[in-house]
Scaffold this active site. Structure first.
Site, PDB file in Angstrom:
ATOM      1  N   THR A 136       0.816  -1.212   0.000  1.00 43.63           N
ATOM      2  CA  THR A 136       0.000   0.000   0.000  1.00 43.63           C
ATOM      3  C   THR A 136       0.852   1.266   0.000  1.00 43.63           C
ATOM      4  OG1 THR A 136      -1.499   1.270   1.409  1.00 43.63           O
ATOM      5  CG2 THR A 136      -0.096  -0.274   2.535  1.00 43.63           C
ATOM      6  N   ASP A 137       0.275   2.365  -0.469  1.00 41.09           N
ATOM      7  CA  ASP A 137       0.983   3.653  -0.409  1.00 41.09           C
ATOM      8  C   ASP A 137       1.054   4.187   1.020  1.00 41.09           C
ATOM      9  OD1 ASP A 137      -1.711   4.357  -0.089  1.00 41.09           O
ATOM     10  OD2 ASP A 137      -1.747   5.810  -1.723  1.00 41.09           O
ATOM     11  N   GLU A 138       0.256   3.603   1.941  1.00 34.26           N
ATOM     12  CA  GLU A 138       0.227   4.138   3.301  1.00 34.26           C
ATOM     13  C   GLU A 138       1.547   3.950   4.038  1.00 34.26           C
ATOM     14  OE1 GLU A 138      -3.232   3.483   5.662  1.00 34.26           O
ATOM     15  OE2 GLU A 138      -4.565   3.662   3.951  1.00 34.26           O
ATOM     16  N   TYR A 162      -2.050  -0.377  11.030  1.00 35.41           N
ATOM     17  CA  TYR A 162      -2.179  -1.063   9.733  1.00 35.41           C
ATOM     18  C   TYR A 162      -0.964  -0.782   8.855  1.00 35.41           C
ATOM     19  CZ  TYR A 162      -3.356  -1.536   4.790  1.00 35.41           C
ATOM     20  OH  TYR A 162      -3.302  -1.832   3.449  1.00 35.41           O
ATOM     21  N   LYS A 166       2.028  -3.270   7.443  1.00 35.86           N
ATOM     22  CA  LYS A 166       2.322  -3.468   6.012  1.00 35.86           C
ATOM     23  C   LYS A 166       3.783  -3.088   5.730  1.00 35.86           C
ATOM     24  CE  LYS A 166      -0.060  -4.576   3.041  1.00 35.86           C
ATOM     25  NZ  LYS A 166      -0.471  -5.907   2.502  1.00 35.86           N
TER      26      LYS A 166
HETATM   27  P1  NAD Z   1      -9.828  -7.247   2.240  1.00 31.07           P
HETATM   28  O1  NAD Z   1      -9.837  -6.935   3.691  1.00 31.07           O
HETATM   29  O2  NAD Z   1     -11.032  -6.961   1.426  1.00 31.07           O
HETATM   30  O3  NAD Z   1      -9.467  -8.787   2.004  1.00 31.07           O
HETATM   31  C1  NAD Z   1      -8.496  -9.454   2.746  1.00 31.07           C
HETATM   32  C2  NAD Z   1      -8.638 -10.943   2.497  1.00 31.07           C
HETATM   33  O4  NAD Z   1      -7.600 -11.623   3.223  1.00 31.07           O
HETATM   34  C3  NAD Z   1      -9.970 -11.518   3.000  1.00 31.07           C
HETATM   35  O5  NAD Z   1     -10.498 -12.420   2.057  1.00 31.07           O
HETATM   36  C4  NAD Z   1      -9.589 -12.244   4.288  1.00 31.07           C
HETATM   37  O6  NAD Z   1     -10.425 -13.347   4.582  1.00 31.07           O
HETATM   38  C5  NAD Z   1      -8.176 -12.687   3.957  1.00 31.07           C
HETATM   39  N1  NAD Z   1      -7.370 -12.886   5.173  1.00 31.07           N
HETATM   40  C6  NAD Z   1      -7.242 -12.036   6.217  1.00 31.07           C
HETATM   41  N2  NAD Z   1      -6.429 -12.588   7.149  1.00 31.07           N
HETATM   42  C7  NAD Z   1      -6.045 -13.787   6.669  1.00 31.07           C
HETATM   43  C8  NAD Z   1      -5.203 -14.817   7.155  1.00 31.07           C
HETATM   44  N3  NAD Z   1      -4.596 -14.704   8.358  1.00 31.07           N
HETATM   45  N4  NAD Z   1      -5.005 -15.923   6.404  1.00 31.07           N
HETATM   46  C9  NAD Z   1      -5.611 -16.040   5.188  1.00 31.07           C
HETATM   47  N5  NAD Z   1      -6.435 -15.118   4.682  1.00 31.07           N
HETATM   48  C10 NAD Z   1      -6.633 -13.987   5.404  1.00 31.07           C
HETATM   49  O7  NAD Z   1      -8.551  -6.473   1.659  1.00 31.07           O
HETATM   50  P2  NAD Z   1      -8.340  -5.769   0.260  1.00 31.07           P
HETATM   51  O8  NAD Z   1      -8.840  -4.384   0.345  1.00 31.07           O
HETATM   52  O9  NAD Z   1      -8.800  -6.676  -0.791  1.00 31.07           O
HETATM   53  O10 NAD Z   1      -6.738  -5.683   0.243  1.00 31.07           O
HETATM   54  C11 NAD Z   1      -5.972  -6.767  -0.258  1.00 31.07           C
HETATM   55  C12 NAD Z   1      -4.497  -6.414  -0.144  1.00 31.07           C
HETATM   56  O11 NAD Z   1      -4.226  -5.224  -0.889  1.00 31.07           O
HETATM   57  C13 NAD Z   1      -4.022  -6.140   1.272  1.00 31.07           C
HETATM   58  O12 NAD Z   1      -2.728  -6.680   1.419  1.00 31.07           O
HETATM   59  C14 NAD Z   1      -3.975  -4.621   1.362  1.00 31.07           C
HETATM   60  O13 NAD Z   1      -2.990  -4.203   2.280  1.00 31.07           O
HETATM   61  C15 NAD Z   1      -3.584  -4.261  -0.057  1.00 31.07           C
HETATM   62  N6  NAD Z   1      -4.042  -2.945  -0.540  1.00 31.07           N
HETATM   63  C16 NAD Z   1      -5.361  -2.582  -0.419  1.00 31.07           C
HETATM   64  C17 NAD Z   1      -5.779  -1.359  -0.948  1.00 31.07           C
HETATM   65  C18 NAD Z   1      -7.232  -0.931  -0.875  1.00 31.07           C
HETATM   66  O14 NAD Z   1      -7.541   0.209  -1.211  1.00 31.07           O
HETATM   67  N7  NAD Z   1      -8.148  -1.767  -0.437  1.00 31.07           N
HETATM   68  C19 NAD Z   1      -4.866  -0.520  -1.587  1.00 31.07           C
HETATM   69  C20 NAD Z   1      -3.521  -0.921  -1.663  1.00 31.07           C
HETATM   70  C21 NAD Z   1      -3.133  -2.146  -1.155  1.00 31.07           C
HETATM   71  O1  DAU Z   2      -4.124   3.959   0.432  1.00 33.98           O
HETATM   72  C1  DAU Z   2      -4.348   2.588   0.336  1.00 33.98           C
HETATM   73  C2  DAU Z   2      -5.189   2.136   1.513  1.00 33.98           C
HETATM   74  O2  DAU Z   2      -6.511   2.599   1.272  1.00 33.98           O
HETATM   75  C3  DAU Z   2      -5.188   0.622   1.703  1.00 33.98           C
HETATM   76  O3  DAU Z   2      -3.892   0.200   2.017  1.00 33.98           O
HETATM   77  C4  DAU Z   2      -6.160   0.223   2.827  1.00 33.98           C
HETATM   78  O4  DAU Z   2      -6.222  -1.190   2.921  1.00 33.98           O
HETATM   79  C5  DAU Z   2      -7.535   0.761   2.487  1.00 33.98           C
HETATM   80  O5  DAU Z   2      -8.419   0.482   3.545  1.00 33.98           O
HETATM   81  C6  DAU Z   2      -7.475   2.272   2.244  1.00 33.98           C
HETATM   82  O6  DAU Z   2      -7.196   2.988   3.474  1.00 33.98           O
HETATM   83  P1  DAU Z   2      -7.950   4.357   3.849  1.00 33.98           P
HETATM   84  O7  DAU Z   2      -7.907   4.530   5.314  1.00 33.98           O
HETATM   85  O8  DAU Z   2      -7.453   5.463   3.009  1.00 33.98           O
HETATM   86  O9  DAU Z   2      -9.458   3.966   3.333  1.00 33.98           O
HETATM   87  P2  DAU Z   2     -10.904   4.231   3.985  1.00 33.98           P
HETATM   88  O10 DAU Z   2     -11.900   3.884   2.949  1.00 33.98           O
HETATM   89  O11 DAU Z   2     -11.029   3.602   5.317  1.00 33.98           O
HETATM   90  O12 DAU Z   2     -10.899   5.803   4.182  1.00 33.98           O
HETATM   91  C7  DAU Z   2     -10.730   6.679   3.080  1.00 33.98           C
HETATM   92  C8  DAU Z   2     -10.762   8.104   3.625  1.00 33.98           C
HETATM   93  O13 DAU Z   2     -12.091   8.387   4.073  1.00 33.98           O
HETATM   94  C9  DAU Z   2      -9.857   8.335   4.829  1.00 33.98           C
HETATM   95  O14 DAU Z   2      -9.322   9.631   4.758  1.00 33.98           O
HETATM   96  C10 DAU Z   2     -10.802   8.217   6.018  1.00 33.98           C
HETATM   97  C11 DAU Z   2     -12.115   8.729   5.471  1.00 33.98           C
HETATM   98  N1  DAU Z   2     -13.340   8.130   6.049  1.00 33.98           N
HETATM   99  C12 DAU Z   2     -13.438   6.773   6.076  1.00 33.98           C
HETATM  100  C13 DAU Z   2     -14.564   6.159   6.595  1.00 33.98           C
HETATM  101  C14 DAU Z   2     -14.670   4.659   6.666  1.00 33.98           C
HETATM  102  C15 DAU Z   2     -14.381   8.938   6.482  1.00 33.98           C
HETATM  103  O15 DAU Z   2     -14.290  10.178   6.413  1.00 33.98           O
HETATM  104  N2  DAU Z   2     -15.503   8.339   6.995  1.00 33.98           N
HETATM  105  C16 DAU Z   2     -15.632   6.980   7.079  1.00 33.98           C
HETATM  106  O16 DAU Z   2     -16.681   6.505   7.602  1.00 33.98           O
END
Ligand code: NAD
Ligand code: DAU
Length: 362
Positions: A136-138, A162, A166
């Site tokens: 992730t970019d975080e 988180y 990562k």
């Molecule tokens: P998600 O939470 O939707 O899915 C995570 C999946 O991993 C689920 O199916 C869960 O059951 C499985 N899981 C969790 N713990 C586990 C374990 N101990 N063993 C096996 N399976 C397990 O997450 P996502 O949003 O699909 O993100 C997927 C990946 O991409 C993550 O590594 C996250 O850090 C990365 N990522 C997410 C975003 C985003 O915006 N969502 C952006 C950049 C990177």
């Molecule tokens: O940048 C990549 C990341 O993006 C991934 O690595 C994470 O897995 C993914 O969850 C996401 O993280 P964020 O914290 O940026 O996503 P989220 O959707 O939780 O929040 C997006 C923005 O919106 C953040 O600034 C917080 C804000 N927010 C979020 C929620 C859930 C609100 O203002 N209200 C809300 O209820």
């Protein structure tokens, strides 16, 4: 036939990636999906491909060394695509330990199992084997409002449990590449959105609440900036990095699509109103009146913005989906999949929602 081991394939990005890969390669590849099915994992996301002969689901935890070793022993795995993680920042603030377990120790287990299976007696690795760690970019921390981008060379400065977990997992992958010449890549991607995203994240939560006429919680002043990417574009980037990227390299993935959270929520309301027919009773309550500013997230990063120059120059990847088009596609998907939303928001989700929001919204 090339065999992929996908971890976390029942989650949001993992399931979209599996769909993307079958659309692209059909019967040329085999996919084994290992997922523990936590609250975020949902086999409904994969219902349409579950009967394919070239797809197998294994329910296992990535921290379970025996289970992971067994998958490698029984299958000649060519590619690992490692998504499995605890992914929600707000949950990490409430309960950080599970993030360390899954994200750090789980990644260590995956690396160790792949190394054992792929290493030759002389310490080199079998030809063509590749591990892609999805990050992730975080990990880069927070940017000032008035400028700057995250590059692959930007020093790590995670703030939330988180992003710290990562960052820890990325460091382990880097250590394996540097120490053993372990054949891997890391991708650091910005915020994804699209079908199958669990409604704890901003975009699906806003869609779900707006349709139900519930308040739309915005943390702080609503001016935090995220760089949004349609999930299929991320799936495509992952595949292109494995096929065209240089081993041992990190690639940032993002689409120069920076938006303040308040803009995101207002766009969702606008598109929902355009898509709802005039005789749909929900149209009356889907308005900006639902927007509610609430207490800020602790340690809330102000701005993320990816510089995707390297992946564009070296691999030729560019995002294809413009934001307005991607949001419309996402909203239409949620309209067509109301049953999916109903199922994932029953039971435990209600407890989560109340715990996270009832005080904030009261
Ligand atoms: P998600 O939470 O939707 O899915 C995570 C999946 O991993 C689920 O199916 C869960 O059951 C499985 N899981 C969790 N713990 C586990 C374990 N101990 N063993 C096996 N399976 C397990 O997450 P996502 O949003 O699909 O993100 C997927 C990946 O991409 C993550 O590594 C996250 O850090 C990365 N990522 C997410 C975003 C985003 O915006 N969502 C952006 C950049 C990177
Ligand atoms: O940048 C990549 C990341 O993006 C991934 O690595 C994470 O897995 C993914 O969850 C996401 O993280 P964020 O914290 O940026 O996503 P989220 O959707 O939780 O929040 C997006 C923005 O919106 C953040 O600034 C917080 C804000 N927010 C979020 C929620 C859930 C609100 O203002 N209200 C809300 O209820």
């Amino acid at each position: 036939m090339r065999t992929y081991l996908v971890t976390g394939g029942a989650g949001f990005i993992g399931s979209n990636y599996i769909h993307y890969m079958f659309r692209k390669y059909d019967n040329e590849i085999r996919i084994i999906n290992v997922d523990a099915l936590t609250y975020a994992g949902n086999l409904e996301n994969l219902a349409d491909i579950e009967n394919r002969d070239n797809y197998t689901f294994v329910k296992a935890n990535i921290c379970d060394r025996e289970a992971i070793d067994k998958i490698f022993a029984e299958n000649d795995i060519d590619r690992v695509v490692h998504f499995a993680a605890e992914s929600h920042v707000d949950r990490s603030i409430v309960n950080p330990e599970i993030f360390v377990q899954t994200n750090v120790l789980g990644t260590a287990t995956m690396l160790n199992a792949a190394k054992k299976a792929w290493e030759l007696p002389d310490g080199t690795f079998k030809e063509g084997k590749k591990f892609l760690h999805v990050s992730t970019d975080e990990v880069y921390g927070s940017l000032p409002e008035d400028g700057g981008y995250f590059y692959e060379t930007t020093p790590y400065a995670p703030h939330s449990p988180y992003s710290a977990s990562k960052a820890g997992s990325d460091m382990l992958v880097r250590a394996y590449m540097d120490t053993y010449k372990f054949p891997a890549n890391i991708t650091n991607c910005s915020n994804n959105y699209g079908p199958y995203q669990f409604p704890e994240k901003l975009i699906p939560l806003t869609i779900n609440n707006a349709l139900a006429g519930k308040k739309l919680p915005i943390y702080g002043d609503g001016k935090n900036v995220r760089d949004w990417l349609y999930v299929d574009d991320h799936a495509k980037a992952i595949d292109m990095v494995q096929e065209k990227g240089k081993l041992f390299e990190t690639y940032n993935v993002g689409g120069h699509n920076e938006k303040q959270n308040i803009e995101i929520v207002k766009t969702i309301i606008e598109v929902l109103r355009e898509e709802l027919s005039d005789d749909d009773p929900r149209k009356a309550h889907v308005t900006e009146d639902l927007i509610t500013y609430v207490e800020d997230r602790k340690g809330h990063d102000r701005r993320y913005a990816i510089a995707p120059d390297k992946i564009k120059a070296e691999i030729g990847w560019e995002p294809e989906t413009m934001f307005k088009e991607g949001i419309r596609k996402t909203i239409k998907w949620f309209f067509e999949n109301e049953e999916w939303m109903k199922n994932v928001t029953s039971g435990d989700y209600q407890k989560y929602y109340e715990g996270m929001y009832s005080k904030k919204l009261s």
